[in-house]
Design a protein around this motif. Structure first.
Motif, PDB file in Angstrom:
ATOM      1  N   LYS A 151      37.129  42.534  54.550  1.00 30.03           N
ATOM      2  CA  LYS A 151      35.936  43.396  54.612  1.00 30.03           C
ATOM      3  C   LYS A 151      36.032  44.321  55.830  1.00 30.03           C
ATOM      4  CE  LYS A 151      32.103  41.018  53.802  1.00 30.03           C
ATOM      5  NZ  LYS A 151      30.831  40.297  54.035  1.00 30.03           N
ATOM      6  N   ASP A 155      39.791  46.652  53.131  1.00 30.30           N
ATOM      7  CA  ASP A 155      40.747  46.424  52.055  1.00 30.30           C
ATOM      8  C   ASP A 155      40.232  47.030  50.753  1.00 30.30           C
ATOM      9  OD1 ASP A 155      41.490  43.849  49.852  1.00 30.30           O
ATOM     10  OD2 ASP A 155      43.026  45.073  50.805  1.00 30.30           O
ATOM     11  N   THR A 156      41.124  47.670  49.990  1.00 32.94           N
ATOM     12  CA  THR A 156      40.690  48.338  48.758  1.00 32.94           C
ATOM     13  C   THR A 156      41.278  47.691  47.506  1.00 32.94           C
ATOM     14  OG1 THR A 156      42.506  49.906  49.017  1.00 32.94           O
ATOM     15  CG2 THR A 156      40.372  50.574  49.887  1.00 32.94           C
ATOM     16  N   SER A 157      41.659  46.437  47.608  1.00 28.34           N
ATOM     17  CA  SER A 157      42.236  45.765  46.434  1.00 28.34           C
ATOM     18  C   SER A 157      41.184  45.562  45.370  1.00 28.34           C
ATOM     19  CB  SER A 157      42.768  44.388  46.820  1.00 28.34           C
ATOM     20  OG  SER A 157      43.625  44.468  47.911  1.00 28.34           O
ATOM     21  N   VAL A 158      41.618  45.704  44.113  1.00 23.12           N
ATOM     22  CA  VAL A 158      40.746  45.394  42.982  1.00 23.12           C
ATOM     23  C   VAL A 158      41.541  44.516  42.022  1.00 23.12           C
ATOM     24  CG1 VAL A 158      39.278  47.443  43.104  1.00 23.12           C
ATOM     25  CG2 VAL A 158      41.395  47.532  41.802  1.00 23.12           C
ATOM     26  N   GLY A 159      40.830  43.927  41.079  1.00 27.90           N
ATOM     27  CA  GLY A 159      41.497  43.145  40.046  1.00 27.90           C
ATOM     28  C   GLY A 159      42.166  41.906  40.605  1.00 27.90           C
ATOM     29  N   ALA A 160      43.291  41.548  39.985  1.00 33.41           N
ATOM     30  CA  ALA A 160      43.998  40.323  40.387  1.00 33.41           C
ATOM     31  C   ALA A 160      44.510  40.431  41.821  1.00 33.41           C
ATOM     32  CB  ALA A 160      45.157  40.068  39.427  1.00 33.41           C
ATOM     33  N   TRP A 162      43.010  41.522  44.335  1.00 27.94           N
ATOM     34  CA  TRP A 162      41.954  41.080  45.246  1.00 27.94           C
ATOM     35  C   TRP A 162      42.145  39.607  45.589  1.00 27.94           C
ATOM     36  CZ3 TRP A 162      37.953  37.609  45.584  1.00 27.94           C
ATOM     37  CH2 TRP A 162      36.867  37.937  46.390  1.00 27.94           C
ATOM     38  N   TYR A 163      42.459  38.808  44.604  1.00 26.98           N
ATOM     39  CA  TYR A 163      42.639  37.367  44.802  1.00 26.98           C
ATOM     40  C   TYR A 163      43.941  37.050  45.530  1.00 26.98           C
ATOM     41  CZ  TYR A 163      38.726  36.592  41.632  1.00 26.98           C
ATOM     42  OH  TYR A 163      37.482  36.583  41.057  1.00 26.98           O
ATOM     43  N   LYS A 220      59.085  49.529  23.944  1.00 26.71           N
ATOM     44  CA  LYS A 220      58.044  50.258  23.175  1.00 26.71           C
ATOM     45  C   LYS A 220      58.658  51.470  22.507  1.00 26.71           C
ATOM     46  CE  LYS A 220      53.873  49.681  25.961  1.00 26.71           C
ATOM     47  NZ  LYS A 220      52.995  50.428  26.838  1.00 26.71           N
ATOM     48  N   THR A 229      55.421  51.137  14.258  1.00 32.91           N
ATOM     49  CA  THR A 229      54.013  51.515  14.447  1.00 32.91           C
ATOM     50  C   THR A 229      53.834  52.946  13.952  1.00 32.91           C
ATOM     51  OG1 THR A 229      54.460  52.250  16.709  1.00 32.91           O
ATOM     52  CG2 THR A 229      53.646  50.017  16.423  1.00 32.91           C
ATOM     53  N   PRO A 230      52.667  53.284  13.413  1.00 37.60           N
ATOM     54  CA  PRO A 230      52.438  54.624  12.859  1.00 37.60           C
ATOM     55  C   PRO A 230      52.401  55.694  13.946  1.00 37.60           C
ATOM     56  CG  PRO A 230      50.435  53.294  12.720  1.00 37.60           C
ATOM     57  CD  PRO A 230      51.519  52.388  13.218  1.00 37.60           C
TER      58      PRO A 230
END
Lengths: 230, 209
Positions: A151, A155-160, A162-163, A220, A229-230
């Motif tokens: 804090k 820190d600007t981590s988001v999602g996984a 962050w953990y 892919k 895939t179409p």
């Protein structure tokens, strides 16, 4: 007595830890430092039991109060409104963790016993399970420091991420704190080395993910070119 | 796509000149534990929802990217969701909210849902969008009611305005889906019920985890 009185006495007990340790004595003597000056004798055992818990539970209460106070003090060190803030407004993670380690310096000699006490679950302190340890207080302490450090260092981590970031910082801080207990003068250098190594490891993990993404994108492309895939 | 004029409330989070404004940088410190929990759960679910929505459209576009009508349509809706996610990420950091631990699950599930419904056909893809946007629109509306009684703080009016803006965007997506024959999808009622039910379960899980 109300919780306000309990909290006030805990606050008065904190400066006594340096001389008395995380002990029932510190809690007992705290009342003599009350601003009202009315109390000239320490609290008796019954009063300490009633306010802070019986036996070692009172010591755990004092330890937790000290940990909370260290966290608040760390936050105030970087608060924009604080008159006592002397450190940079947007500190680096390393600086924040070093500031937190410095909060330990006044009570360093008492911390090994205090941490051992926190790790001993109160309900299993009997002879039946003498070797059982509870890791939760230690994990809670390291995660609390990591959360506060993230804090304060914006820190600007988001999602996984962050953990994983908090888990990494918690582990680094725990290692540095344990190092500090046995070699206080080299703790900051040890912390710097750990942070540097974790950055190198982080870059290696990121590069692995980038390479894996290239492989997935290639597959892919192959699947699309085969008309699946179409 | 949006027929609303004037600067949107979410622009405050995208405007560098507002980077130090209290409404975009501070969080209320005087909330009760219950209110703080409510705020954190709301933002966690909103952020997870935007992650899932992004990946749903990504999955649908993987199938329709060469379609001259549905490709650009889905791309436009996805671009709006990308903006929503950027703003939600900033709000998560501003209010020190723990993101959902199901972040990766939201991505995989969203992509899978979008891809599979797109393979079922254009109407099925639109039915998926209709079902998801219906649940999200209702959810944002419930959040606005919950945030009404919060104490004054510079960040909260902006939060409410941003939620209203996003709610209106999602309802526009819903209308777009209906206009593009979502209700002609095969087993429309079943598809909507299953997808809507799945969204509600996901909301409850993200509130807790």
């Amino acid at each position: 007595m109300s919780s306000t009185t309990r909290n006030a006495l805990l606050k008065l007990a904190l400066p006594l830890i340096k001389d008395h340790g995380f002990t029932r004595s510190a809690l007992s003597l705290a009342v003599m430092y009350s601003p009202s000056g009315k109390h000239t004798a320490p609290l008796n055992d019954t009063a300490v039991d009633a306010l802070f818990g019986e036996g070692d539970e009172a010591r755990r209460t004092l330890m937790n109060a000290w940990l909370d106070d260290a966290r608040v003090s760390l936050r105030k060190s970087y608060s924009q409104d604080s008159d006592t803030a002397t450190t940079a407004r947007n500190p680096s993670l390393g600086n924040v963790l070093k500031t937190r380690l410095s909060k330990n310096e006044g009570v360093l000699e008492h911390l090994p016993e205090a941490f051992a006490l926190l790790a001993t679950p109160p309900t299993l302190s009997s002879l039946i399970f003498p070797l059982t340890l509870d890791p939760r207080p230690a994990i809670s302490h390291s995660m609390s420091v990591a959360a506060e450090a993230c804090k304060l260092s914006c820190d600007t981590s988001v999602g996984a991420t962050w953990y994983t970031r908090r888990a990494t910082i918690g582990a680094i801080y725990t290692a540095a704190e344990l190092h500090q207990l046995y070699s206080p003068t080299t703790a900051h250098d040890f912390l710097d080395r750990l942070l540097e190594e974790s950055q190198t490891l982080g870059m290696a993990v990121d590069e692995t993910f980038i390479y894996a993404k290239y492989i997935v994108d290639a597959w892919k492309g192959i699947i699309t070119s085969r008309g699946i895939t179409p | 796509m949006s027929s609303r004029s004037g600067p949107q409330p979410s622009a405050a989070y995208l405007d560098p000149s507002k980077a130090r404004d209290p409404s975009t940088t501070q969080t209320p410190e005087d909330l009760t534990e219950a209110q703080r929990g409510e705020l954190h759960r709301a933002l966690r679910v909103d952020q997870a929802g935007e992650v899932a929505a992004n990946y749903i459209y990504k999955g649908q576009l993987a199938v329709f990217q060469t379609d001259p009508k549905y490709g650009p349509l889905i791309q436009e809706m996805w671009d709006q969701e990308k903006k929503h996610l950027i703003v939600m990420n900033k709000m998560q950091l501003q209010h020190h909210v723990r993101p959902t631990i199901l972040w990766e699950v939201a991505q995989v599930a969203g992509y899978g849902l979008g891809f599979v419904t797109a393979l079922m056909g254009k109407e099925a893809a639109m039915a998926c969008t209709e079902a998801v946007e219906t649940v999200i629109g209702e959810h944002y509306q419930d959040q606005l009611k919950a945030l009404e009684d919060f104490p004054d703080h510079p960040s909260l009016p902006l939060l409410r305005e941003v939620i209203k803006e996003f709610r209106d965007d999602e309802l526009e997506h819903l209308d777009t889906a209906v206009d593009h024959n979502s209700q002609r999808a095969p087993a429309h009622a079943l598809l909507s019920t299953v997808i809507g039910g799945g969204c509600k379960i996901a909301i409850e899980l993200c509130k807790r985890f």
